[in-house]
Design a protein around this motif. Structure first.
Motif, short mmCIF file in Angstrom:
data_model
loop_
_atom_site.label_atom_id
_atom_site.label_comp_id
_atom_site.label_asym_id
_atom_site.label_seq_id
_atom_site.Cartn_x
_atom_site.Cartn_y
_atom_site.Cartn_z
N ALA A 74 0.83 -1.21 0.00
CA ALA A 74 0.00 0.00 0.00
C ALA A 74 0.86 1.26 0.00
N ILE A 75 1.93 1.26 0.77
CA ILE A 75 2.82 2.42 0.82
C ILE A 75 3.51 2.65 -0.52
N MET A 76 3.91 1.57 -1.17
CA MET A 76 4.54 1.69 -2.49
C MET A 76 3.56 2.29 -3.50
N ARG A 77 2.30 1.88 -3.42
CA ARG A 77 1.28 2.43 -4.32
C ARG A 77 1.07 3.93 -4.05
N ILE A 78 1.11 4.32 -2.78
CA ILE A 78 0.95 5.74 -2.43
C ILE A 78 2.11 6.56 -3.00
N ALA A 79 3.34 6.06 -2.82
CA ALA A 79 4.52 6.80 -3.28
C ALA A 79 4.54 6.93 -4.79
N LYS A 80 4.31 5.83 -5.48
CA LYS A 80 4.37 5.86 -6.95
C LYS A 80 3.16 6.61 -7.54
N GLY A 81 2.00 6.42 -6.93
CA GLY A 81 0.80 7.05 -7.47
C GLY A 81 0.79 8.56 -7.31
N ASN A 82 1.32 9.06 -6.19
CA ASN A 82 1.35 10.50 -5.94
C ASN A 82 2.68 11.14 -6.32
N ASN A 83 3.66 10.32 -6.75
CA ASN A 83 4.98 10.80 -7.16
C ASN A 83 5.65 11.61 -6.06
N ILE A 84 5.62 11.06 -4.83
CA ILE A 84 6.28 11.72 -3.71
C ILE A 84 7.31 10.77 -3.12
N PRO A 85 8.47 11.29 -2.71
CA PRO A 85 9.45 10.42 -2.03
C PRO A 85 8.95 10.06 -0.65
N LEU A 86 9.19 8.81 -0.25
CA LEU A 86 8.65 8.31 1.01
C LEU A 86 9.73 7.54 1.75
N PHE A 87 9.96 7.87 3.00
CA PHE A 87 10.93 7.19 3.85
C PHE A 87 10.21 6.26 4.81
N ILE A 88 10.70 5.03 4.94
CA ILE A 88 10.15 4.06 5.88
C ILE A 88 11.24 3.65 6.86
N VAL A 89 10.93 3.69 8.15
CA VAL A 89 11.85 3.18 9.17
C VAL A 89 11.48 1.73 9.47
N ALA A 90 12.49 0.87 9.55
CA ALA A 90 12.26 -0.55 9.83
C ALA A 90 13.09 -1.00 11.02
N HIS A 91 12.56 -1.94 11.78
CA HIS A 91 13.29 -2.49 12.93
C HIS A 91 14.33 -3.50 12.46
N VAL A 92 15.25 -3.84 13.36
CA VAL A 92 16.24 -4.88 13.10
C VAL A 92 16.10 -5.97 14.15
N THR A 93 16.59 -7.16 13.81
CA THR A 93 16.56 -8.30 14.72
C THR A 93 17.73 -8.23 15.69
N LYS A 94 17.81 -9.21 16.59
CA LYS A 94 18.93 -9.27 17.54
C LYS A 94 20.27 -9.42 16.82
N GLN A 95 20.25 -10.07 15.65
CA GLN A 95 21.48 -10.26 14.89
C GLN A 95 21.85 -9.04 14.06
N GLY A 96 21.03 -7.98 14.11
CA GLY A 96 21.33 -6.77 13.36
C GLY A 96 20.80 -6.78 11.94
N GLU A 97 20.04 -7.81 11.56
CA GLU A 97 19.48 -7.90 10.22
C GLU A 97 18.11 -7.22 10.19
N LEU A 98 17.67 -6.89 8.98
CA LEU A 98 16.38 -6.22 8.80
C LEU A 98 15.25 -7.16 9.20
N ALA A 99 14.38 -6.70 10.08
CA ALA A 99 13.26 -7.52 10.53
C ALA A 99 12.17 -7.55 9.47
N GLY A 100 11.40 -8.66 9.46
CA GLY A 100 10.30 -8.76 8.51
C GLY A 100 10.65 -9.61 7.30
N PRO A 101 9.71 -9.77 6.40
CA PRO A 101 9.94 -10.61 5.23
C PRO A 101 10.93 -9.98 4.26
#
Length: 454
Positions: free
Chosen positions: A198-225
């Protein structure tokens, strides 16, 4: 007509299974499956979708390039990492340890863009407006075009974006967002995947730059899929120790520029301050020549940086000696130790070996091999180098030869600017070098370099 079914989804990688399993067959994570409700809707083919006029294929020569349509973030180090600024319609993901300074950097960026371009919307799912205001007062953020909202419902956030029409949006963080149509909890694989779409659709559809903050795991890797990284245009990683003052911003993926650039910041009371001369920062507490310590040069993108490497070799009675490397690859350390034992007959099998890159910088590549080898030799022999103000670069081969490196001239010029008097480089690099103000010593093997500097 929609059908509802229950599936089990791995919260580490997003693997779906019709039944619960103790171990994920895709990522081998244990006890990571959670039950979620999934809607199976009719396919587009069965509904019969008409073509959208805006999605008609075009000749590549007719498409207008958006390369020049970049926003200047007002932070040169961030511009460098992004490839020249924020591209309109781009989706950027930034991750890092808690407290490293992600929100501080984004709030400073939002202030600069709001002052120079127009309305900016900062969406926080982790802090209230009052908490962000407290940080904003400390950072001197006071633009009238910067709007703050504390919300986690993505449908409401989209309504705010449509009503406000901002030119830049920050979402902090993706793990706190949720869509009402998805039954799983915020932060789960299904929620992160649907919210990212949904966020990607908002950014591309409105042609606005969008920043997303994401958490990291205990190992320092990006959390999530993993699909989260595939969807976005740029992936930034904020590195550093919370006990140290400086931070390093790296690019893991960039569709609009190189991934080799880094940005260096220093955490101060007034926020993150750019560091334009990283070599001076990393060498500021070094006082002359000491055993087991040497300065090496590396290239981070287009920027040469000088850093100090320290080695400590101490005899041990343990059956398995320790091999600890901080800042360099552990397998690279093992390779260099094997070459020193085989070619120079120096025993390390009964010694604990510790290597540290001062300042916490992580070194990739083989440019620092020669410096690591010399630091190890200096420590095990308890000898200083006879050359003062010395810097060394070069790759160590398995036969003990010193192999040439790229961008050697820029590293030597940086050493000369920092006041170094002697530079040890591969012999084949010396032939192509025209350095002034510094004594350049070319070497072709480890045995030769030992005779020249010890």
């Amino acid at each position: 007509m929609a059908k509802i079914k229950t599936v089990y989804i791995c919260q580490e990688c997003g693997y779906e299974s019709p039944k619960w399993m103790g171990k994920c067959p895709d990522c081998n994570a244990w006890n990571s499956f959670q039950e979620e409700v999934k809607d199976t809707k009719e396919t587009a083919k069965s509904r019969g979708i008409a073509l959208n006029p805006s999605s008609i294929p075009k000749n590549i020569g007719e498409i207008k390039s958006g390369e020049k349509e970049r926003f200047n973030t007002g932070i040169k180090e961030l511009n460098r990492v992004l490839g020249g600024g924020l591209v309109k319609g781009s989706l950027t993901l930034i991750s890092g340890d808690p407290g490293i300074g992600k929100s501080t950097l984004l709030l400073q960026t939002a202030q600069n863009i709001a002052k120079n371009y127009g309305k900016v919307l900062y969406v926080s799912g982790e802090e209230s407006e009052e908490q962000i205001k407290i940080r904003g007062d400390r950072l001197g953020v006071d633009s009238q075009n910067l709007y703050i909202v504390s919300e986690t419902n993505l449908e409401i956030i989209e309504a705010h974006i449509n009503e406000l029409s901002p030119i830049f949006v920050i979402i902090d963080s993706i793990q706190t967002m949720y869509k009402q149509g998805v039954t799983s909890a915020p932060g789960s694989v299904s929620q992160v995947r649907e919210c990212s779409n949904a966020i990607m659709r908002i950014a591309k559809g409105n042609n606005i730059p969008l920043f997303i903050v994401a958490h990291v795991t205990k190992q320092g890797e990006l959390a999530g899929p993993r699909v989260l990284e595939h969807m976005v245009d740029t992936v930034l990683s904020f590195e550093g120790e919370r006990t140290e003052e400086f931070r390093v911003l790296r690019t893991m993926k960039n569709r609009f520029g190189t991934t080799r650039e880094i940005g260096v910041f220093e955490m101060m009371g007034e926020g993150l301050v750019e560091v334009y001369d990283p070599s001076k920062l990393f060498l500021q507490e070094r006082d002359g020549s000491q055993e087991g310590s040497i300065v090496i040069g590396i290239m981070e993108g287009s920027r040469p940086i000088l850093v100090e490497i320290q080695a400590l070799v101490t005899e041990t009675k343990a059956v398995m000696p320790r091999r600890t490397a901080v800042g360099i690859d552990n397998s690279r350390l093992s390779l260099i130790l094997a070459v020193l034992e085989k070619k120079l007959r120096i025993p390390f099998y009964n010694c604990d070996v510790y290597i540290n890159v001062v300042g916490g910088l992580n070194i990739d590549g083989t440019t620092g091999d020669l410096g690591v080898a010399l630091a190890l030799l200096s420590s095990i022999k308890n000898k200083d180098f006879k050359l003062s103000k010395m810097m060394a670069v070069g790759e160590v081969g398995l036969t003990g030869e010193i192999r040439p490196i790229s961008s050697c001239e820029r590293i030597v010029n940086e050493a000369s600017k920092m006041g170094f008097e002697h530079v040890i480089i591969p012999y084949r690099n010396k032939d192509k070098l025209d350095a002034k103000g510094v004594n350049v010593i070319g070497v072709s093997s480890l045995r030769e370099v030992i005779n020249k500097i010890f």
